[in-house]
Design an enzyme around this catalytic site. Structure first.
Site, mmCIF file in Angstrom:
data_model
loop_
_atom_site.group_PDB
_atom_site.id
_atom_site.type_symbol
_atom_site.label_atom_id
_atom_site.label_comp_id
_atom_site.label_asym_id
_atom_site.label_seq_id
_atom_site.Cartn_x
_atom_site.Cartn_y
_atom_site.Cartn_z
ATOM 1 N N CYS A 193 -2.013 16.911 -1.386
ATOM 2 C CA CYS A 193 -1.461 18.208 -1.779
ATOM 3 C C CYS A 193 -1.359 18.290 -3.298
ATOM 4 O O CYS A 193 -1.314 17.277 -3.982
ATOM 5 C CB CYS A 193 -0.064 18.373 -1.219
ATOM 6 S SG CYS A 193 0.064 17.979 0.511
ATOM 7 N N ARG A 244 -7.459 18.871 -4.077
ATOM 8 C CA ARG A 244 -6.565 17.847 -3.529
ATOM 9 C C ARG A 244 -6.085 18.209 -2.127
ATOM 10 O O ARG A 244 -5.610 17.353 -1.396
ATOM 11 C CB ARG A 244 -5.348 17.675 -4.438
ATOM 12 C CG ARG A 244 -5.699 17.204 -5.816
ATOM 13 C CD ARG A 244 -4.460 17.176 -6.664
ATOM 14 N NE ARG A 244 -3.568 16.109 -6.261
ATOM 15 C CZ ARG A 244 -3.531 14.927 -6.835
ATOM 16 N NH1 ARG A 244 -4.318 14.665 -7.840
ATOM 17 N NH2 ARG A 244 -2.682 14.014 -6.426
ATOM 18 N N TRP A 292 -2.342 19.911 2.182
ATOM 19 C CA TRP A 292 -3.272 19.200 3.064
ATOM 20 C C TRP A 292 -2.379 18.641 4.157
ATOM 21 O O TRP A 292 -1.648 17.683 3.936
ATOM 22 C CB TRP A 292 -3.937 18.088 2.256
ATOM 23 C CG TRP A 292 -5.054 17.366 2.934
ATOM 24 C CD1 TRP A 292 -6.350 17.759 3.056
ATOM 25 C CD2 TRP A 292 -4.987 16.066 3.533
ATOM 26 N NE1 TRP A 292 -7.077 16.801 3.701
ATOM 27 C CE2 TRP A 292 -6.275 15.755 4.014
ATOM 28 C CE3 TRP A 292 -3.973 15.137 3.742
ATOM 29 C CZ2 TRP A 292 -6.566 14.567 4.663
ATOM 30 C CZ3 TRP A 292 -4.256 13.945 4.385
ATOM 31 C CH2 TRP A 292 -5.553 13.668 4.835
ATOM 32 N N GLY A 315 3.420 13.879 -0.113
ATOM 33 C CA GLY A 315 3.818 12.583 0.416
ATOM 34 C C GLY A 315 4.312 12.732 1.841
ATOM 35 O O GLY A 315 4.101 13.762 2.489
ATOM 36 N N GLU A 370 -22.963 3.928 1.573
ATOM 37 C CA GLU A 370 -22.555 5.075 0.756
ATOM 38 C C GLU A 370 -23.399 6.302 1.111
ATOM 39 O O GLU A 370 -22.881 7.423 1.145
ATOM 40 C CB GLU A 370 -22.671 4.720 -0.735
ATOM 41 C CG GLU A 370 -22.415 5.867 -1.696
ATOM 42 C CD GLU A 370 -21.027 6.518 -1.584
ATOM 43 O OE1 GLU A 370 -20.154 5.987 -0.860
ATOM 44 O OE2 GLU A 370 -20.838 7.573 -2.207
ATOM 45 N N LYS A 403 -21.718 9.769 2.312
ATOM 46 C CA LYS A 403 -21.934 11.084 1.682
ATOM 47 C C LYS A 403 -22.343 12.099 2.738
ATOM 48 O O LYS A 403 -21.848 13.211 2.758
ATOM 49 C CB LYS A 403 -23.031 11.028 0.604
ATOM 50 C CG LYS A 403 -22.673 10.444 -0.733
ATOM 51 C CD LYS A 403 -21.757 11.258 -1.603
ATOM 52 C CE LYS A 403 -20.310 11.018 -1.344
ATOM 53 N NZ LYS A 403 -19.703 9.787 -1.589
ATOM 54 N N HIS A 423 -29.345 -6.297 17.100
ATOM 55 C CA HIS A 423 -28.220 -6.861 17.844
ATOM 56 C C HIS A 423 -27.343 -5.779 18.474
ATOM 57 O O HIS A 423 -26.169 -6.005 18.734
ATOM 58 C CB HIS A 423 -27.376 -7.758 16.939
ATOM 59 C CG HIS A 423 -28.134 -8.935 16.409
ATOM 60 N ND1 HIS A 423 -28.694 -9.890 17.222
ATOM 61 C CD2 HIS A 423 -28.469 -9.288 15.142
ATOM 62 C CE1 HIS A 423 -29.322 -10.785 16.473
ATOM 63 N NE2 HIS A 423 -29.205 -10.443 15.200
ATOM 64 N N LYS A 441 -9.307 15.005 -2.007
ATOM 65 C CA LYS A 441 -9.881 14.196 -3.075
ATOM 66 C C LYS A 441 -9.085 12.931 -3.330
ATOM 67 O O LYS A 441 -9.620 11.860 -3.500
ATOM 68 C CB LYS A 441 -9.931 15.048 -4.347
ATOM 69 C CG LYS A 441 -10.499 14.335 -5.560
ATOM 70 C CD LYS A 441 -11.985 14.212 -5.447
ATOM 71 C CE LYS A 441 -12.624 13.464 -6.568
ATOM 72 N NZ LYS A 441 -13.888 12.848 -6.120
HETATM 73 C C1 G6P Z 1 -10.662 9.930 -0.563
HETATM 74 C C2 G6P Z 1 -11.900 10.718 -0.931
HETATM 75 C C3 G6P Z 1 -13.076 9.770 -1.106
HETATM 76 C C4 G6P Z 1 -12.730 8.678 -2.119
HETATM 77 C C5 G6P Z 1 -11.459 7.919 -1.713
HETATM 78 C C6 G6P Z 1 -10.972 6.967 -2.789
HETATM 79 O O1 G6P Z 1 -10.782 9.429 0.718
HETATM 80 O O2 G6P Z 1 -12.195 11.679 0.071
HETATM 81 O O3 G6P Z 1 -14.197 10.502 -1.577
HETATM 82 O O4 G6P Z 1 -13.803 7.799 -2.216
HETATM 83 O O5 G6P Z 1 -10.410 8.865 -1.488
HETATM 84 O O6 G6P Z 1 -10.563 7.685 -3.919
HETATM 85 P P1 G6P Z 1 -10.274 7.013 -5.329
HETATM 86 O O7 G6P Z 1 -9.720 8.114 -6.184
HETATM 87 O O8 G6P Z 1 -9.269 5.921 -5.103
HETATM 88 O O9 G6P Z 1 -11.565 6.474 -5.825
#
Ligand code: G6P
Length: 605
Positions: free
Chosen positions: A2, A27, A73, A100, A482, A486, A505, A600
């Site tokens: 949030c 956020r 959020w 929080g 990764e 994505k 496997h 984010k």
């Molecule tokens: C969230 C985001 C991810 C990010 C992760 C870690 O889950 O959606 O995209 O990789 O947080 O974020 P940070 O700011 O610690 O790299």
């Protein structure tokens, strides 16, 4: 997570709060609200949806020079108008916005309801407004009321509180969720992220966990949880508002992917020493003797940060010959890890505020571990808590899915691996090879970006698949992880990553024409083995998109990227997968920058 914004000053608060909330929308973005104080009463607006919906619901004349805003959020209670913040007490005197989780909210709620308090929402946060509302009647200080209320709260919070009866001040407090104060000219701001303040001021003060601040138009005071005043030095943020604009791109994600030649150059700037073929990493705060003393490296992070840590572990093992591995920070902190004095711990976080990573760092510090941070946001909690580290200097990353921070983290690890290697057995010749390779990266990324048209067409071709498999071997495996991350984050296409060698496997049973595979196949010593895997997939009629350094008849389609040094190739191989995910998401009409259910910066457990 949030977002919080607060303003006190001579201007009308609402437009400033709305502008700040827009900057924080990445956020959290399922509902939003604000409250301003006018003539000793609170005016609030709360809506389910985006900040733009809130802006449409706020009348043009929404007067009041003090106010708080929130973009949510959801954790407790579905996104809805009533569950949106701010939350008020029964007398509608106190308004609170909260980031929080209040862990004992159910118990507090039962107690308050037993005393006749009527709750409006299903949120855990509403207990705060009622608690503070009660306390404020028992004391004539809002600060004191907040301190007392927080004493009965277990959990994490960043909060901002206004009292309609005291229209000159806002109280903010932090425990686990970030709060930053912004210092203006006869006006003050507070927010959960500097992004919300940067249009108005670059002078900021970060609160520590357990700290509280009273902000007024002409200044601020900070206190510990037992009301002792603390001294804070303001700090100047070196990002400006322009860094947060989309630069004419349709999406922040595409802007951030396209910036990578520059952001990688910034991560490298001033850090390569051609005389000794070493890396200059002044922020590590370690002399050569200490640097040599580590016998193991443990890397922790969440999400893409964790995957970049896997690339980092591989680089450190190869270049410095120190056993290294990466682990999700969230797992690490809960399994009571053995913390060894001769292990170097490295925490990775773009935001520097991810709660699980921060908590893991705090656990390490408590046990006497030596922790470095690889962080993008200067002055963030993880940067402050670690013993030293490497800043990425990649500029703010706004899109939820990480791209440029991922790449810069991998580059920072290459520098760290070079540094650890050159105080050990990495030869000057190999040091030079890596330095030269690092310097080639920005130009090579530029070259990969010119493949965008081809990648767009491939993304359209594969985007209809109900799912995709990503495979890679050793250096290619974190790249595959990764790539899958994505794709699933922003296109919602089911994507699984496996080590290529593990396919036989189990997951080979899934291979069919409906489940295409993205295969990461660098031209390294494992090329033949990888081509054999492609043959196995082909024999099961699986379609293959190969990403590597050559074309191959074993694949249906190939994306060919320039070759660097084998150790550094994973950094380049990730870039086409970012573009692939981006264009698949666009082809499927997804909200690329704000994917569903994600945030984010995850500042809750
Ligand atoms: C969230 C985001 C991810 C990010 C992760 C870690 O889950 O959606 O995209 O990789 O947080 O974020 P940070 O700011 O610690 O790299």
């Amino acid at each position: 997570m949030c977002g919080i914004v607060a303003y006190v000053g001579p201007k009308d608060a609402a437009p400033i709060l709305l502008e700040g909330l827009q900057r924080l929308e990445y956020r959290g973005y399922d509902s939003a609200g604000l409250a301003v104080v006018n003539s000793r009463s609170l005016k609030t607006r709360k809506v389910k949806g985006r900040v733009a919906d809130l802006a449409a619901a706020v009348p043009a004349k929404f007067k009041g020079g003090i106010g708080i805003g929130h973009t949510r959020w959801a954790t407790h209670g579905a996104p809805s108008d009533v569950n949106a913040h701010p939350h008020l007490d029964q007398e509608q005197r106190i308004a609170v916005v909260h980031n929080g989780i209040i862990e004992n909210a159910d118990e507090l709620r039962r107690r308050l309801e037993g005393d006749g308090v009527k709750f409006e929402s299903e949120t855990d946060s509403e207990v705060l407004s009622h608690l503070i509302g009660r306390m404020v009647k028992e004391t004539d200080s809002l600060r004191e009321a907040v301190l007392r209320a927080l004493k009965s709260v277990v959990g994490t919070y960043g909060i901002a509180v206004v009292d309609a009866q005291r229209p000159g001040e806002i109280v903010v407090a932090r425990n686990g969720s970030p709060i930053v104060l912004g210092l203006g000219e006869k006006e003050m701001f507070a927010a959960s992220d500097v992004a919300a303040l940067i249009r108005y001021t670059r002078q900021v003060v970060h609160l520590e966990d357990g700290e509280l601040a009273v902000i007024k138009a002409d200044g601020f005071n900070t206190f510990t949880s037992d009301a002792r005043e603390t001294a804070k030095e303001p700090f100047t943020v070196d990002w400006d508002a322009g860094h947060y604009d989309n630069g004419g791109y349709e999406h922040y994600l595409l802007k951030e992917i396209s910036e990578q030649p520059d952001t990688v150059a910034r991560t490298l700037r001033g850090r390569i020493d051609d005389r000794f073929h070493i890396a200059h990493l002044g922020g590590l705060n370690m002399d050569a003797r200490e640097t040599r003393s580590f016998r193991r490296v443990k890397i922790i992070g969440c999400g893409s940060a964790y995957y970049s840590g896997q690339i980092g572990a591989q680089l450190i093992e190869e270049l410095a010959r120190i056993p290294a591995d990466a682990e999700p920070a969230s797992e690490f902190r809960y399994r009571s890890p053995v913390v060894e004095p001769d292990t170097l711990y490295v925490a990775i976080s773009q935001s520097g505020e991810t709660y699980d990573t921060l908590a893991a760092v705090q656990e390490l510090k408590r046990k006497g571990g030596r922790v470095l941070g690889i962080v993008n946001t200067v002055g963030s909690a993880i940067a402050r808590e670690t013993d030293g580290g490497i800043y990425l200097h990649a500029g703010p990353e706004v899109s939820v899915a990480s791209t440029k921070a991922f790449t810069s983290t991998a580059v920072a690890f290459a520098l760290l691996a070079l540094h650890l290697g050159r105080v050990r057995d990495l030869s000057p010749a190999d040091g030079r090879r890596i330095c030269d390779g690092l310097r080639r990266l920005p130009e090579q990324i530029k070259e990969i970006l010119t493949l965008e048209d081809q990648i767009r067409e491939l993304a359209k071709k594969y985007a209809d698949a109900p799912g995709m498999m990503f495979v890679g071997r050793v250096r290619g495996y974190p790249v595959a992880r990764e790539g899958a991350q994505k794709l699933k984050e922003i296109s919602y296409v089911h994507a699984e990553a496996y080590p290529a060698s593990e396919l036989k496997h189990g997951p080979l049973a899934l291979i069919s024409p409906e489940l295409p595979t993205v295969a990461v196949v660098p031209d390294d010593e494992l090329l033949d083995k990888n081509l054999t895997t492609l043959g196995e997939i082909r024999a099961r009629h699986g379609r293959i998109l190969m990403v590597g350094h050559r074309t191959s008849e074993a694949a249906d389609d190939c994306i060919v990227v320039p070759r660097n040094e084998v150790e550094l190739d994973p950094i380049l191989l990730t870039i086409p997968l970012q573009l692939f995910a981006y264009h698949a998401a666009v082809a499927l009409g997804r909200d690329v920058d704000r994917p569903r259910n994600l945030a984010k910066s995850v500042t809750v457990e």
